[in-house]
Design an enzyme around this catalytic site. Structure first.
Site, mmCIF file in Angstrom:
data_model
loop_
_atom_site.group_PDB
_atom_site.id
_atom_site.type_symbol
_atom_site.label_atom_id
_atom_site.label_comp_id
_atom_site.label_asym_id
_atom_site.label_seq_id
_atom_site.Cartn_x
_atom_site.Cartn_y
_atom_site.Cartn_z
ATOM 1 N N ALA A 175 0.799 -1.217 0.000
ATOM 2 C CA ALA A 175 0.000 0.000 0.000
ATOM 3 C C ALA A 175 0.836 1.273 0.000
ATOM 4 O O ALA A 175 0.428 2.295 -0.554
ATOM 5 C CB ALA A 175 -0.939 -0.007 1.203
ATOM 6 N N ASP A 183 -5.329 -1.348 -6.638
ATOM 7 C CA ASP A 183 -5.710 -0.094 -7.278
ATOM 8 C C ASP A 183 -5.454 -0.040 -8.779
ATOM 9 O O ASP A 183 -5.908 0.877 -9.458
ATOM 10 C CB ASP A 183 -5.012 1.093 -6.603
ATOM 11 C CG ASP A 183 -3.502 0.910 -6.478
ATOM 12 O OD1 ASP A 183 -2.859 0.494 -7.465
ATOM 13 O OD2 ASP A 183 -2.963 1.177 -5.392
ATOM 14 N N HIS A 212 -3.919 -9.782 -4.449
ATOM 15 C CA HIS A 212 -5.192 -9.557 -3.765
ATOM 16 C C HIS A 212 -6.284 -9.082 -4.712
ATOM 17 O O HIS A 212 -7.304 -8.550 -4.271
ATOM 18 C CB HIS A 212 -4.996 -8.545 -2.628
ATOM 19 C CG HIS A 212 -4.089 -9.060 -1.552
ATOM 20 N ND1 HIS A 212 -3.323 -8.238 -0.749
ATOM 21 C CD2 HIS A 212 -3.812 -10.330 -1.152
ATOM 22 C CE1 HIS A 212 -2.618 -8.982 0.102
ATOM 23 N NE2 HIS A 212 -2.895 -10.240 -0.131
ATOM 24 N N CYS A 257 -19.388 -11.659 -10.072
ATOM 25 C CA CYS A 257 -20.487 -12.434 -9.496
ATOM 26 C C CYS A 257 -19.921 -13.711 -8.891
ATOM 27 O O CYS A 257 -19.188 -14.448 -9.554
ATOM 28 C CB CYS A 257 -21.530 -12.762 -10.561
ATOM 29 S SG CYS A 257 -22.855 -13.848 -9.971
ATOM 30 N N SER A 271 5.464 -2.133 1.735
ATOM 31 C CA SER A 271 4.666 -3.187 2.360
ATOM 32 C C SER A 271 5.022 -3.320 3.829
ATOM 33 O O SER A 271 6.202 -3.289 4.197
ATOM 34 C CB SER A 271 4.894 -4.532 1.662
ATOM 35 O OG SER A 271 4.199 -5.567 2.338
ATOM 36 N N ILE A 276 9.005 6.864 -0.631
ATOM 37 C CA ILE A 276 9.022 5.861 -1.697
ATOM 38 C C ILE A 276 9.022 6.503 -3.071
ATOM 39 O O ILE A 276 9.737 6.049 -3.980
ATOM 40 C CB ILE A 276 7.813 4.914 -1.520
ATOM 41 C CG1 ILE A 276 8.036 4.038 -0.280
ATOM 42 C CG2 ILE A 276 7.586 4.050 -2.754
ATOM 43 C CD1 ILE A 276 6.816 3.292 0.185
#
Length: 245
Positions: free
Chosen positions: A23, A103, A118, A126, A192, A235
């Site tokens: 993230a 993202d 992820h 669905c 991370s 970063i």
């Protein structure tokens, strides 16, 4: 900065590297992280997958969270770290980006070999018939008053094409990630917290295979002791500085 110079020397000696991102690589793009104070999970309670499937109220809470955070994802654009990683791939040095992020900013920056551990927040799927929809289409339904959208094809439960607590990571993606991380000669671990498993096992496996780790993160991680170099600088500044010249 001694650590930065050491990292650049590792990059200069490397023939084939990979990146493992979390993230923190996207916070400079305006997407809040999950675990830090003020992060997403301090404002919204995560809905575990079994609860999501079993409880209509849990689904309504899940989709309320998605509706209220949609703008953060929709407005985000790649920052210099994403762009630098994409350039590294185009230069033929970076083999792949293995990411915990949902993202899609690595792909938007131009990275082509992206392993999304992820899943992606840009699609909705669905759970019954596996039909897939753009997230913007489902957001329009939420804004229009739908609290828990169902599949227009089969009436099944819809969920963002992401991996929730209690939901297995895609086995093929995870296997490929472990293989790549252990086969390169340098792994850049960027943004991370390295506390989420099984994803955090990927840098561990790389280190056990003898692959040097360069960890770039604003906070200490439980794997810092495995790293050849640890960098605490921003970063979006460090990753472009690591590009080969």
């Amino acid at each position: 900065m001694i650590a930065l110079q050491q990292a650049k020397e590792l990059v200069a000696r490397s023939a084939c590297a990979a990146a493992f991102t979390g993230a923190g690589v996207s916070t400079a793009s305006g997407i809040p992280d999950f675990r830090s104070p003020g992060g997403t999970w301090s404002r919204y309670k995560p809905v575990p997958f079994p609860e999501f499937v079993a409880d209509p109220e849990a689904r309504r809470q899940y989709w309320l969270y998605k509706k209220e955070t949609y703008a953060d994802f929709a407005a985000a654009r790649p920052n210099p770290a994403h762009i630098a990683l994409a350039r590294m791939e185009r230069a033929g040095w970076l083999r792949a980006v293995i990411t915990q992020n949902i993202d899609g900013l690595h792909q938007e920056a131009g990275s082509e070999c992206v392993l999304e551990l992820h899943g992606t927040n840009r699609r909705v799927a669905c759970l019954r018939c596996q039909a897939s929809f753009p997230a913007a289409e489902i957001q329009a339904r939420l804004v229009g008053g739908c609290e828990s959208p169902e599949c227009v094809h089969c009436g099944g439960i819809l969920k963002a094409a992401t991996v929730s607590f209690g939901q297995a990571l895609p086995a093929d993606v995870l296997t490929s990630a472990f293989h790549i991380a252990s086969a390169v000669d340098l792994l850049l671990v960027v943004g991370s917290s390295l506390v989420v498993h099984p994803a955090a096992g990927i840098p561990i496996a790389a280190a056990r295979a003898g692959v040097p780790l360069v960890i770039v993160n604003r906070e200490p991680t439980p794997l810092d002791h495995l790293a050849a170099v640890v960098l605490r600088a921003p970063i979006e500044e460090v990753v472009p500085a690591l590009e080969r010249t």
